[in-house]
Design a protein around this motif. Sequence first.
Motif, short mmCIF file in Angstrom:
data_model
loop_
_atom_site.label_atom_id
_atom_site.label_comp_id
_atom_site.label_asym_id
_atom_site.label_seq_id
_atom_site.Cartn_x
_atom_site.Cartn_y
_atom_site.Cartn_z
N GLU A 1 25.75 48.19 -7.37
CA GLU A 1 27.06 48.86 -6.81
C GLU A 1 27.21 50.03 -7.28
N MET A 2 27.81 50.95 -6.34
CA MET A 2 28.14 52.26 -6.58
C MET A 2 29.69 52.46 -6.63
N LYS A 3 30.27 53.03 -7.39
CA LYS A 3 31.71 53.41 -7.57
C LYS A 3 31.55 55.22 -7.57
N VAL A 4 32.71 55.52 -6.67
CA VAL A 4 32.91 56.98 -6.38
C VAL A 4 34.28 57.32 -7.28
N TYR A 5 34.32 58.62 -7.58
CA TYR A 5 35.44 58.96 -8.27
C TYR A 5 35.68 60.34 -7.94
N LEU A 6 37.20 60.54 -7.60
CA LEU A 6 37.37 61.77 -7.10
C LEU A 6 38.93 62.19 -7.90
N GLN A 7 39.03 63.56 -8.15
CA GLN A 7 40.38 63.99 -8.73
C GLN A 7 40.59 65.30 -8.28
N GLY A 8 41.83 65.76 -8.05
CA GLY A 8 42.19 67.37 -7.61
C GLY A 8 43.17 67.82 -8.71
N PRO B 1 39.59 58.43 4.73
CA PRO B 1 40.18 57.11 4.93
C PRO B 1 39.62 56.02 5.70
N ASN B 2 39.82 54.62 5.56
CA ASN B 2 38.94 53.72 6.03
C ASN B 2 39.85 52.72 6.82
N GLN B 3 39.33 51.71 7.34
CA GLN B 3 40.20 50.80 8.16
C GLN B 3 41.26 50.11 7.43
N HIS B 4 41.16 49.91 6.01
CA HIS B 4 42.23 49.26 5.17
C HIS B 4 43.04 50.28 4.37
N ARG B 5 42.35 51.44 4.16
CA ARG B 5 43.19 52.40 3.14
C ARG B 5 43.39 53.45 4.15
N ARG B 6 44.22 53.59 4.90
CA ARG B 6 44.62 54.75 6.05
C ARG B 6 45.01 55.88 5.56
N ARG B 7 45.75 55.75 4.31
CA ARG B 7 46.78 56.76 3.56
C ARG B 7 45.48 57.71 2.74
N PHE C 1 40.97 58.84 -9.03
CA PHE C 1 40.92 57.71 -7.94
C PHE C 1 39.41 57.21 -7.94
N GLU C 2 39.37 55.95 -7.45
CA GLU C 2 38.14 55.29 -7.53
C GLU C 2 37.94 54.57 -6.13
N VAL C 3 36.86 55.00 -5.60
CA VAL C 3 36.47 54.30 -4.34
C VAL C 3 35.10 53.38 -4.35
N PRO C 4 35.10 52.29 -3.89
CA PRO C 4 36.30 51.36 -3.43
C PRO C 4 37.12 50.61 -4.59
N THR C 5 38.07 50.18 -4.17
CA THR C 5 38.98 49.31 -4.83
C THR C 5 39.14 48.38 -3.98
N ASP C 6 40.23 47.38 -4.57
CA ASP C 6 40.46 46.37 -3.81
C ASP C 6 41.16 46.48 -2.30
N ASP D 1 40.67 48.80 -0.39
CA ASP D 1 39.56 49.07 0.45
C ASP D 1 38.85 47.77 1.06
N ARG D 2 38.64 46.74 0.27
CA ARG D 2 38.33 45.36 0.88
C ARG D 2 36.72 45.71 1.12
N PHE D 3 35.92 46.37 0.45
CA PHE D 3 34.41 46.43 0.48
C PHE D 3 34.08 46.99 -0.83
N LYS D 4 32.68 46.77 -0.89
CA LYS D 4 31.89 47.03 -2.02
C LYS D 4 30.75 48.03 -1.47
N LEU D 5 30.42 49.18 -2.41
CA LEU D 5 29.15 49.88 -2.00
C LEU D 5 28.08 49.59 -2.72
N THR D 6 27.30 48.62 -1.92
CA THR D 6 25.99 47.81 -2.60
C THR D 6 24.77 48.65 -1.80
N VAL D 7 23.86 48.97 -2.81
CA VAL D 7 22.80 49.79 -2.45
C VAL D 7 21.74 48.62 -1.73
N ARG D 8 21.39 49.34 -0.47
CA ARG D 8 20.32 48.75 0.33
C ARG D 8 19.77 49.66 1.21
#
Length: 167
Positions: A26-33, A55-61, A70-75, A77-84
């Motif tokens: 699983e991949m987690k992405v972090y961002l900060q400004g 933004p995605n279909q669950h986190r439009r803001r 900030f972390e992506v994804p979180t709960d 977002d309702r999805f995980k980033l799983t490598v395939r």
Amino acid sequence: MANPTLPLNVRLWVNQQDRTYEASQEMKVYLQGNKPFYARLIYVDAQGNNIQLLPNQHRRRNYFHGGTLFEVPTDDDRFKLTVRSPFGKEKLVLYASTERLGSIEKKAAGEDVYLVTETLEEVASGTRSIAVTAGPTGSGGNGESSSIAEFAEATVEITTSDKPPSQ
């Protein structure tokens, strides 16, 4: 990183320090400004597909406070980033602005994220575009706004492989 008096600066990184992922990880992405910003996060897979994670279909803001991690994804977002597959060289691109981002062409890719139907160059251009709208005049009294949009981009290259995670 948290000095809001400097021009907009954003950081982007992932949970694997060497930026190498194996199948099923699983991949987690972090961002900060350094100041409040609007963001668009694009994942470019090994086949060159541009997938908008934020933004995605669950986190439009897509507004983020400066100095906060900030972390992506979180709960939310309702999805995980799983490598395939497809595996190979991939990347994440964060487009950020102190003003609302311009629009880009995209379509739903499942129930969570969007498939961007434009090239990265078009995404960058669309992200940096602005809409002219009526509003209060700036201090000059000539209809000009006193706010200047700042833009920043950050990229992280990653490598994915079909090698199963070691136990």
